[in-house]
Write an enzyme that holds these catalytic residues in place. Structure first.
Site, PDB file in Angstrom:
ATOM      1  N   HIS A 115      -5.826   2.880   1.544  1.00  0.00           N
ATOM      2  CA  HIS A 115      -5.120   4.041   2.088  1.00  0.00           C
ATOM      3  C   HIS A 115      -5.825   4.674   3.306  1.00  0.00           C
ATOM      4  O   HIS A 115      -5.210   4.909   4.336  1.00  0.00           O
ATOM      5  CB  HIS A 115      -4.944   5.112   1.018  1.00  0.00           C
ATOM      6  CG  HIS A 115      -4.387   4.602  -0.284  1.00  0.00           C
ATOM      7  ND1 HIS A 115      -3.448   3.608  -0.349  1.00  0.00           N
ATOM      8  CD2 HIS A 115      -4.632   4.952  -1.574  1.00  0.00           C
ATOM      9  CE1 HIS A 115      -3.141   3.368  -1.619  1.00  0.00           C
ATOM     10  NE2 HIS A 115      -3.847   4.174  -2.382  1.00  0.00           N
ATOM     11  N   ASP A 171       0.904  -1.152   0.000  1.00  0.00           N
ATOM     12  CA  ASP A 171       0.000   0.000   0.000  1.00  0.00           C
ATOM     13  C   ASP A 171       0.940   1.197   0.000  1.00  0.00           C
ATOM     14  O   ASP A 171       1.599   1.469   1.010  1.00  0.00           O
ATOM     15  CB  ASP A 171      -0.863  -0.016   1.262  1.00  0.00           C
ATOM     16  CG  ASP A 171      -1.818   1.171   1.295  1.00  0.00           C
ATOM     17  OD1 ASP A 171      -1.428   2.263   0.849  1.00  0.00           O
ATOM     18  OD2 ASP A 171      -2.950   1.011   1.770  1.00  0.00           O
ATOM     19  N   HIS A 172       1.009   1.912  -1.098  1.00  0.00           N
ATOM     20  CA  HIS A 172       2.083   2.906  -1.200  1.00  0.00           C
ATOM     21  C   HIS A 172       1.945   4.029  -0.170  1.00  0.00           C
ATOM     22  O   HIS A 172       2.907   4.714   0.141  1.00  0.00           O
ATOM     23  CB  HIS A 172       2.213   3.460  -2.631  1.00  0.00           C
ATOM     24  CG  HIS A 172       1.235   4.530  -2.986  1.00  0.00           C
ATOM     25  ND1 HIS A 172      -0.035   4.268  -3.420  1.00  0.00           N
ATOM     26  CD2 HIS A 172       1.344   5.888  -2.988  1.00  0.00           C
ATOM     27  CE1 HIS A 172      -0.665   5.410  -3.656  1.00  0.00           C
ATOM     28  NE2 HIS A 172       0.149   6.411  -3.407  1.00  0.00           N
TER      29      HIS A 172
HETATM   30  C1  BG6 Z   1      -3.725   5.150  -5.893  1.00  0.00           C
HETATM   31  C2  BG6 Z   1      -5.083   5.239  -6.534  1.00  0.00           C
HETATM   32  O1  BG6 Z   1      -3.652   4.034  -5.052  1.00  0.00           O
HETATM   33  O2  BG6 Z   1      -3.494   6.331  -5.136  1.00  0.00           O
HETATM   34  C3  BG6 Z   1      -5.193   6.475  -7.419  1.00  0.00           C
HETATM   35  O3  BG6 Z   1      -5.300   4.080  -7.329  1.00  0.00           O
HETATM   36  C4  BG6 Z   1      -4.823   7.707  -6.629  1.00  0.00           C
HETATM   37  O4  BG6 Z   1      -6.496   6.614  -7.955  1.00  0.00           O
HETATM   38  C5  BG6 Z   1      -3.492   7.516  -5.913  1.00  0.00           C
HETATM   39  O5  BG6 Z   1      -4.725   8.780  -7.558  1.00  0.00           O
HETATM   40  C6  BG6 Z   1      -3.219   8.679  -4.979  1.00  0.00           C
HETATM   41  O6  BG6 Z   1      -1.927   8.541  -4.470  1.00  0.00           O
HETATM   42  P1  BG6 Z   1      -1.105   9.806  -3.964  1.00  0.00           P
HETATM   43  O7  BG6 Z   1       0.177   9.223  -3.490  1.00  0.00           O
HETATM   44  O8  BG6 Z   1      -0.962  10.713  -5.164  1.00  0.00           O
HETATM   45  O9  BG6 Z   1      -1.931  10.438  -2.900  1.00  0.00           O
END
Ligand code: BG6
Length: 490
Positions: free
Chosen positions: A242, A179-180
């Site tokens: 997230h 989960d990034h």
């Molecule tokens: C991803 C989603 O996991 O997270 C995207 O699939 C979203 O739809 C993105 O734009 C948002 O990530 P960050 O790091 O830009 O907040």
């Protein structure tokens, strides 16, 4: 274990967007920092017919476009020979045998292997099965780990099924569900703020906190991902992973140690304590919206009811949080790109000073995750040269001011390094992912089957549907974005 063995990083889906935009810049930056294993090789695997050289050129182009850091041509020239390409079908046993032979030849004995699933999710089990059948997951001297991209399932049943499938071939300790958000420096800082300071933890409970708001808003629409997004929607795309991860970090009890399972045990406990929103409660506690113009986006069905915005009101049933609502919202095409956690404290118990509305302004702590990473704190102070005027003032910490603009690495960098080092703390465990789905599932079912609450439409460049304001207004509250802006710009 076996840190000195040759290490292969194998990326499935190597010709795709994620590899070019995120994975390769992150691996290259780790290399520049001297953090990759001594002997390493990165093997891209995919359907596209690349030679090694064409693959390197493709990645070098991506780097120019997407790397958030400056680098020297010599650094790339030294890194590139470690990159190789293996053309193969994801469903063909013979191609997997060839891959295995290629890796064994390079390892010349035994080695460690990190497999990264950057393919569409429908291929995850196929690939893992074929890796198993070609004996590539068996740990005989070197370790074998598999990083699995999101989405991990589309609901509880499919996530459970996926877990069962991959557990046939892999031990849970070999699986790294990514989960990034957990790789973001400021998300990890939630734990440091809470548990490396003494001043917050005594106040971090229902006795002092009025409510918590979590906002993850984006300015962009679905862009080129409509094909994927239209079948998924905001709840699966952002909340199941997230936003619920953020809730668990804010709300968890201190873990016994900083080891992966201690941390993940506490996160699962929080998720299990969240009162599921279901049946009659769904209309009252959820809002779903779609931005105007979404149905006209390329790849979106003209009558699509996919939500691009959601707001939820959650209750956590435990001693620490009983009665403290957690309001969550996220959406696309909103006014600003911002990810923040706002913690509003209770009013002082007794109003000692004269105040026009016979109410003091409550203290607010904002954990500002992006784009201006930092922590902001609003508190009350005496207005100068007045008898007893009270003013709200702000204290702010910005990562960029203290450590420089480029101090924050790409989240994939941290997560790839952790996976290489065998630290699974920032990856999601099987039970965690399923518990999160169990919270999202009843809402999805109600939205999709009973259309409750109805889908509302919002104008781009706003803060979303007005129904989301009503969600808080029922509790006598309003979203705090204005406070956040004031705090930022004072
Ligand atoms: C991803 C989603 O996991 O997270 C995207 O699939 C979203 O739809 C993105 O734009 C948002 O990530 P960050 O790091 O830009 O907040």
């Amino acid at each position: 274990m076996n840190g000195s063995l040759p290490t292969s990083i194998i990326i499935f889906g190597a010709s795709g967007d994620l590899t070019q935009r995120k994975l390769m810049p992150s691996l290259f930056n780790l290399y520049r920092k001297g953090r990759l294993p001594k002997q390493f090789r990165i093997v891209g695997s995919g359907n596209t017919a690349f030679t090694d050289e064409q693959f390197r050129v493709h990645l070098a182009e991506g780097l120019k476009q997407f790397a958030s850091f400056k680098y020297k041509d010599e650094e790339w020239a030294a890194f590139a020979p470690n990159l190789a390409y293996h053309q193969g079908r994801y469903t063909d046993l013979a191609d997997f045998k060839k891959l295995s032979e290629m890796l064994s030849k390079w390892e010349n004995g035994t080695g460690n292997r990190l497999y990264y699933m950057a393919t569409p999710p429908g291929l995850f089990t196929n690939i893992i099965d074929l890796l198993g059948l070609t004996d590539q997951l068996h740990e005989n001297g070197g370790w074998r780990r598999v990083v699995i991209e999101k989405p991990f399932g589309t609901d509880l049943a499919s996530a459970h099924n996926l877990n069962q499938q991959i557990h046939k071939t892999l031990g849970e300790n070999q699986i790294y569900r990514i989960d990034h958000y957990l790789g973001k420096e400021t998300v990890q800082n939630i734990l440091v703020t809470r548990f490396a300071n003494t001043i917050f933890e005594p106040l971090w409970n229902r006795n002092y906190i009025d409510h918590v708001e979590i906002t993850v808003s984006e300015q962009v629409g679905v862009e080129h991902r409509a094909g994927y997004y239209d079948s998924v929607g905001v709840l699966r795309d952002m909340f199941q992973n997230h936003l619920l991860q953020l809730v668990s970090l804010v709300a968890m009890e201190p873990p016994a140690s900083f080891k992966a399972d201690a941390l993940r045990n506490e996160k699962v406990k929080v998720l299990s304590s969240i009162q599921p929103i279901k049946d009659g409660n769904i209309a009252l506690n959820t809002v779903r919206g779609q931005y105007e113009g979404y149905r006209a986006e390329e790849g979106v069905k003209p009558d699509s009811t996919t939500p691009t915005y959601a707001a939820l009101r959650l209750q956590i049933d435990n001693w620490r949080w009983q009665g403290v609502p957690f309001y969550l919202r996220s959406g696309k095409c909103l006014k600003e790109k911002v990810s923040q956690i706002m913690i509003e404290f209770k009013q002082p118990p007794h109003l000692l000073f004269p105040h026009p509305d016979s109410q003091m302004t409550p203290n607010v702590l904002v954990l500002y995750l992006q784009p201006d990473e930092g922590i902001h704190w609003r508190f009350e102070a005496k207005g100068p040269d007045t008898a007893s005027d009270i003013l709200s003032v702000y204290m702010e910490f910005h990562y960029a001011d203290s450590f420089g603009q480029t101090s924050i690495p790409e989240s994939y960098e941290r997560l790839l390094l952790d996976a290489l080092q065998g630290d699974a703390s920032l990856f999601t465990r099987a039970d965690e992912v399923e518990t999160a789905w169990s919270l999202v599932d009843p809402i999805l079912q109600s939205w999709e089957a009973n259309e409750t609450p109805p889908l509302t439409f919002y104008k781009p460049d706003t803060w979303g549907p007005t129904e989301a304001d009503a969600l808080l207004a029922r509790d006598g509250r309003t979203w705090m974005q204005d406070i956040a802006r004031q705090m930022l710009h004072t």
